[in-house]
Design an enzyme around this catalytic site. Structure first.
Site, PDB file in Angstrom:
ATOM      1  N   SER A  63       3.132  -2.296  10.248  1.00  0.00           N
ATOM      2  CA  SER A  63       4.581  -2.365  10.440  1.00  0.00           C
ATOM      3  C   SER A  63       5.164  -3.749  10.134  1.00  0.00           C
ATOM      4  CB  SER A  63       4.952  -1.906  11.850  1.00  0.00           C
ATOM      5  OG  SER A  63       4.512  -0.566  12.062  1.00  0.00           O
ATOM      6  N   GLY A  77       2.205   2.244  10.582  1.00  0.00           N
ATOM      7  CA  GLY A  77       3.155   3.331  10.421  1.00  0.00           C
ATOM      8  C   GLY A  77       3.827   3.754  11.724  1.00  0.00           C
ATOM      9  N   GLU A 116      -5.745  -4.836  10.270  1.00  0.00           N
ATOM     10  CA  GLU A 116      -4.720  -3.819  10.514  1.00  0.00           C
ATOM     11  C   GLU A 116      -5.027  -3.077  11.817  1.00  0.00           C
ATOM     12  OE1 GLU A 116      -2.568  -2.793   6.647  1.00  0.00           O
ATOM     13  OE2 GLU A 116      -4.146  -1.330   6.919  1.00  0.00           O
ATOM     14  N   ASN A 174       0.885  -1.173   0.000  1.00  0.00           N
ATOM     15  CA  ASN A 174       0.000   0.000   0.000  1.00  0.00           C
ATOM     16  C   ASN A 174       0.916   1.215   0.000  1.00  0.00           C
ATOM     17  OD1 ASN A 174      -1.907   1.986   0.402  1.00  0.00           O
ATOM     18  ND2 ASN A 174      -2.067   1.622   2.605  1.00  0.00           N
ATOM     19  N   TRP A 175       1.036   1.828  -1.173  1.00  0.00           N
ATOM     20  CA  TRP A 175       2.024   2.915  -1.315  1.00  0.00           C
ATOM     21  C   TRP A 175       1.542   4.223  -0.698  1.00  0.00           C
ATOM     22  CZ3 TRP A 175       4.600   2.747  -6.861  1.00  0.00           C
ATOM     23  CH2 TRP A 175       5.250   1.505  -7.019  1.00  0.00           C
ATOM     24  N   LYS A 176       0.267   4.301  -0.355  1.00  0.00           N
ATOM     25  CA  LYS A 176      -0.306   5.540   0.224  1.00  0.00           C
ATOM     26  C   LYS A 176      -0.042   6.718  -0.724  1.00  0.00           C
ATOM     27  CE  LYS A 176       0.646   3.533   4.713  1.00  0.00           C
ATOM     28  NZ  LYS A 176       0.445   3.685   6.122  1.00  0.00           N
ATOM     29  N   GLU A 198      -6.522   5.008   7.532  1.00  0.00           N
ATOM     30  CA  GLU A 198      -6.233   6.431   7.259  1.00  0.00           C
ATOM     31  C   GLU A 198      -7.420   7.105   6.595  1.00  0.00           C
ATOM     32  OE1 GLU A 198      -2.528   5.755   5.237  1.00  0.00           O
ATOM     33  OE2 GLU A 198      -1.642   5.128   7.138  1.00  0.00           O
ATOM     34  N   GLY A 250       2.763  -1.208   4.215  1.00  0.00           N
ATOM     35  CA  GLY A 250       2.900   0.214   3.914  1.00  0.00           C
ATOM     36  C   GLY A 250       4.358   0.565   3.661  1.00  0.00           C
ATOM     37  N   GLY A 251       5.009   1.111   4.687  1.00  0.00           N
ATOM     38  CA  GLY A 251       6.382   1.618   4.573  1.00  0.00           C
ATOM     39  C   GLY A 251       7.345   0.684   3.848  1.00  0.00           C
ATOM     40  N   HIS A 276      -9.299   1.646   4.468  1.00  0.00           N
ATOM     41  CA  HIS A 276      -8.032   1.756   5.199  1.00  0.00           C
ATOM     42  C   HIS A 276      -8.229   2.695   6.387  1.00  0.00           C
ATOM     43  CE1 HIS A 276      -3.879   2.748   6.147  1.00  0.00           C
ATOM     44  NE2 HIS A 276      -3.562   1.618   5.556  1.00  0.00           N
TER      45      HIS A 276
HETATM   46  C1  PEP Z   1      -0.719   0.138   5.739  1.00  0.00           C
HETATM   47  O1  PEP Z   1      -0.648   1.279   5.304  1.00  0.00           O
HETATM   48  O2  PEP Z   1      -1.657  -0.573   5.420  1.00  0.00           O
HETATM   49  C2  PEP Z   1       0.333  -0.305   6.655  1.00  0.00           C
HETATM   50  C3  PEP Z   1       0.226  -1.481   7.213  1.00  0.00           C
HETATM   51  O3  PEP Z   1       1.392   0.555   6.857  1.00  0.00           O
HETATM   52  P1  PEP Z   1       2.798   0.199   7.597  1.00  0.00           P
HETATM   53  O4  PEP Z   1       3.238  -1.130   7.023  1.00  0.00           O
HETATM   54  O5  PEP Z   1       3.683   1.318   7.230  1.00  0.00           O
HETATM   55  O6  PEP Z   1       2.501   0.097   9.054  1.00  0.00           O
END
Ligand code: PEP
Length: 262
Positions: free
Chosen positions: A221, A181, A175, A18-20, A105, A242-243, A103
């Protein structure tokens, strides 16, 4: 629990990035070209969910590879006066296969509710897209011991009126909001407990056979260091990343960790 371990091999393992709001189209092309050779022998489905303006470039850049492209949201109406929104038909026409819905966010910053998550999920399914439906509790909800109540409510509302047949195209991402994040990963035991609980909710709603076939990802994470332990768990069928999905080697290492699942 034993049944979940036995049926794990029947489910599709999916690692989705998930590049956001990261990467311009030219940066997206470069990152996908870096990732593609590293994941070409993947034992799982590999997906990159990218910003809207990157989608066409991403579809083009991944032609002939095993990487599927996903969007990060979609609207529920087919067309009309919804300035700034993108329809499922628009996504479908350019070759998008997956779409992240609900999501945290979007729930946190953009007023997403379980009702709109449900509408988007049904629209995605009707268009032949595969929704990755995100659920998860806040830290405060976990501390108040209501994680299961929160998750059950989200699963019931977000998947309301989805048919058992349509569930074959639904992916759930667990999640925990406190782990996204933040660098705080849920322990493999915590992830397994909630992913298992999600499967029991699906069993109640759709029956054992459907529930046993649904891919349930963990997200929060997840990285190249902790992926193998999480992915070993019977009810964790992949990850929403994500990251770490923005760094080719880290994303590829998570994909490679799916081959160590057993
Ligand atoms: C996400 O954005 O779905 C996510 C899990 O982010 P991260 O891996 O950065 O916690």
């Amino acid at each position: 629990m034993i049944l979940d371990a036995l049926t794990k091999g029947m489910r599709k393992t999916i690692i989705a990035g998930n590049w956001k709001m990261n990467k311009t189209p030219s940066e997206a092309k470069a990152l996908l070209e870096e990732i593609a050779p590293l994941v070409k022998d993947a034992k799982c489905e590999v997906v990159a969910c990218v910003p809207y303006v990157d989608l066409a470039t991403a579809v083009e850049a991944t032609k002939g590879t095993n990487i599927k492209i996903g969007a990060e949201n979609c609207h529920w109406e087919e067309k009309g006066a919804y300035t700034g929104e993108i329809s499922t038909g628009m996504l479908k026409e350019i070759g998008v296969e997956y779409v992240v819905i609900g999501h945290s966010e979007r729930r946190q910053y953009f007023g997403e509710t379980d009702e709109t998550v449900n509408k988007r999920t049904k629209a995605a399914l009707a268009a032949g897209l595969k929704p990755i439906v995100c659920v998860g509790e806040l830290l405060w909800e976990r501390e108040c011991n209501i994680t299961n109540e929160v998750i059950a409510r989200q699963i019931k509302l977000d998947l309301w009126d989805v048919t058992p047949e349509e569930m074959a195209n639904v992916v759930i991402a667990y999640e925990p909001v406190w782990a996204i994040g933040t660098g705080k990963t849920a322990t493999a035991e915590q992830a397994e407990e909630v992913c298992g609980f999600i499967r029991s909710c699906l069993k109640e709603m759709f029956g054992l056979e459907v529930a046993a076939a649904v891919t349930i990802q963990y997200g929060g994470s997840m990285n190249d260091q902790n992926a193998a332990e999480l992915l070993k768990k019977p009810n964790v069928d992949g990850g929403l990343i994500g990251g770490a999905s923005l760094v080719a080697e880290k994303f590829a290492a998570i994909v490679a960790a799916t081959a160590l699942e057993y």
